[in-house]
Design a protein around this motif. Sequence first.
Motif, PDB file in Angstrom:
ATOM      1  N   THR A  12     -14.177  13.964  56.829  1.00 44.78           N
ATOM      2  CA  THR A  12     -13.350  13.962  55.430  1.00 44.78           C
ATOM      3  C   THR A  12     -12.649  14.874  55.078  1.00 44.78           C
ATOM      4  N   ASN A  13     -11.436  14.909  54.789  1.00 40.78           N
ATOM      5  CA  ASN A  13     -10.188  15.283  54.589  1.00 40.78           C
ATOM      6  C   ASN A  13     -10.559  15.448  52.972  1.00 40.78           C
ATOM      7  N   TRP A  14     -10.502  16.337  52.611  1.00 39.23           N
ATOM      8  CA  TRP A  14     -11.026  16.945  50.890  1.00 39.23           C
ATOM      9  C   TRP A  14     -10.916  17.346  50.373  1.00 39.23           C
ATOM     10  N   SER A  15     -10.235  18.185  49.404  1.00 41.87           N
ATOM     11  CA  SER A  15     -10.243  19.225  48.419  1.00 41.87           C
ATOM     12  C   SER A  15     -11.689  20.099  48.598  1.00 41.87           C
ATOM     13  N   ALA A  16     -12.175  20.932  48.740  1.00 41.08           N
ATOM     14  CA  ALA A  16     -12.982  22.061  48.391  1.00 41.08           C
ATOM     15  C   ALA A  16     -13.355  21.736  47.011  1.00 41.08           C
ATOM     16  N   GLU A  17     -12.002  21.614  46.397  1.00 42.35           N
ATOM     17  CA  GLU A  17     -12.603  21.444  44.951  1.00 42.35           C
ATOM     18  C   GLU A  17     -12.631  20.481  44.461  1.00 42.35           C
ATOM     19  N   LEU A  18     -12.781  19.721  45.059  1.00 44.96           N
ATOM     20  CA  LEU A  18     -12.749  17.649  44.703  1.00 44.96           C
ATOM     21  C   LEU A  18     -14.428  17.433  44.919  1.00 44.96           C
ATOM     22  N   TYR A  19     -14.468  18.004  46.219  1.00 47.79           N
ATOM     23  CA  TYR A  19     -14.978  16.811  46.929  1.00 47.79           C
ATOM     24  C   TYR A  19     -16.730  16.986  46.020  1.00 47.79           C
ATOM     25  N   PRO A  20     -17.662  18.000  45.561  1.00 50.80           N
ATOM     26  CA  PRO A  20     -18.236  17.186  44.896  1.00 50.80           C
ATOM     27  C   PRO A  20     -18.740  16.242  44.118  1.00 50.80           C
ATOM     28  N   HIS A  21     -17.310  15.803  43.724  1.00 49.06           N
ATOM     29  CA  HIS A  21     -17.666  14.373  42.888  1.00 49.06           C
ATOM     30  C   HIS A  21     -18.403  13.359  43.576  1.00 49.06           C
ATOM     31  N   ALA A  22     -18.005  13.378  45.494  1.00 42.26           N
ATOM     32  CA  ALA A  22     -18.856  12.467  45.677  1.00 42.26           C
ATOM     33  C   ALA A  22     -20.501  12.728  46.482  1.00 42.26           C
ATOM     34  N   PRO A  23     -20.685  13.617  46.334  1.00 44.59           N
ATOM     35  CA  PRO A  23     -22.473  13.346  46.497  1.00 44.59           C
ATOM     36  C   PRO A  23     -22.886  13.242  45.288  1.00 44.59           C
ATOM     37  N   ALA A  24     -22.176  14.070  43.929  1.00 44.75           N
ATOM     38  CA  ALA A  24     -22.877  13.464  42.734  1.00 44.75           C
ATOM     39  C   ALA A  24     -22.959  12.294  42.772  1.00 44.75           C
ATOM     40  N   ARG A  25     -22.171  11.430  43.064  1.00 40.80           N
ATOM     41  CA  ARG A  25     -21.825   9.964  42.394  1.00 40.80           C
ATOM     42  C   ARG A  25     -22.057   9.394  43.458  1.00 40.80           C
ATOM     43  N   PHE A  26     -22.353   8.839  45.062  1.00 43.24           N
ATOM     44  CA  PHE A  26     -22.788   8.192  46.128  1.00 43.24           C
ATOM     45  C   PHE A  26     -23.836   8.662  46.947  1.00 43.24           C
ATOM     46  N   ASP A  27     -25.142   8.508  46.096  1.00 44.64           N
ATOM     47  CA  ASP A  27     -26.340   8.803  46.467  1.00 44.64           C
ATOM     48  C   ASP A  27     -26.981   8.314  48.419  1.00 44.64           C
ATOM     49  N   PHE A  28     -25.711   8.021  49.239  1.00 45.49           N
ATOM     50  CA  PHE A  28     -25.859   7.487  50.063  1.00 45.49           C
ATOM     51  C   PHE A  28     -25.453   8.925  51.204  1.00 45.49           C
ATOM     52  N   LEU A  29     -24.837   9.023  50.470  1.00 42.79           N
ATOM     53  CA  LEU A  29     -24.345  10.757  51.151  1.00 42.79           C
ATOM     54  C   LEU A  29     -25.441  11.525  51.417  1.00 42.79           C
ATOM     55  N   ALA A  30     -26.634  11.385  50.845  1.00 41.04           N
ATOM     56  CA  ALA A  30     -28.066  12.616  51.124  1.00 41.04           C
ATOM     57  C   ALA A  30     -28.215  11.776  52.295  1.00 41.04           C
TER      58      ALA A  30
END
Length: 217
Positions: A124-142
Amino acid sequence: MSGAHPEIYETTPDGTPSGVVFDLGNVLIDWDPYAAIAAGVGPVEARRFLDAADFDFMAWNHGPDSGGSWGDAEDAVRRTHPHWVEHALAYRAHFADSLLGEVAGMGDVVRELHAGGVPLLGLTNWSAELYPHAPARFDFLALFDDVVVSGEVSAAKPDPRAYEIVAERSGLPLERLVFVDDRQANVDAAAGLGMDAIVFTDADTLRAELRRRGLPV
């Protein structure tokens, strides 16, 4: 890589791909920067900013995606486009609002591939600072074996190095990986490196493409 599916990590004799690499934004996660900017400056100003002839939001966003800091990116706007500072600052301040939800049907695709023992990677093209929003919200990333975040590795698609990193982490050669992305330039770069690359349009179309390749969805 965890090596949780060693039997599939080897080249399959029937040509079935050994793993799937997913882009995240607008493939798995519905992302719209307008929503974040509008939360800060209102819908009219957000649209005016994103449509501005004198500011390229996507090019600006690519800086942090490539490993730069948001502080530096915002300072650059202060110097070069001071009339857009409030709009630019609104994006990071309200970033969570840009994540509108799961792309329809894609969580099920991920879960079915995982249940079938298929290694799953993110690129993913995603900044290191903002990426933590993704795994915190979308459980399928686990369910993913690994996610390569461009801002963490300082290589953003379509830079060939980004694809090489995901192959290194997977332990699989690029030609054994299916790559799914909504941007043609990223798909073209992957195909140029030997990946089986698919332009994402919707879950049903992707499911048909993956089934055609012998994958369990």
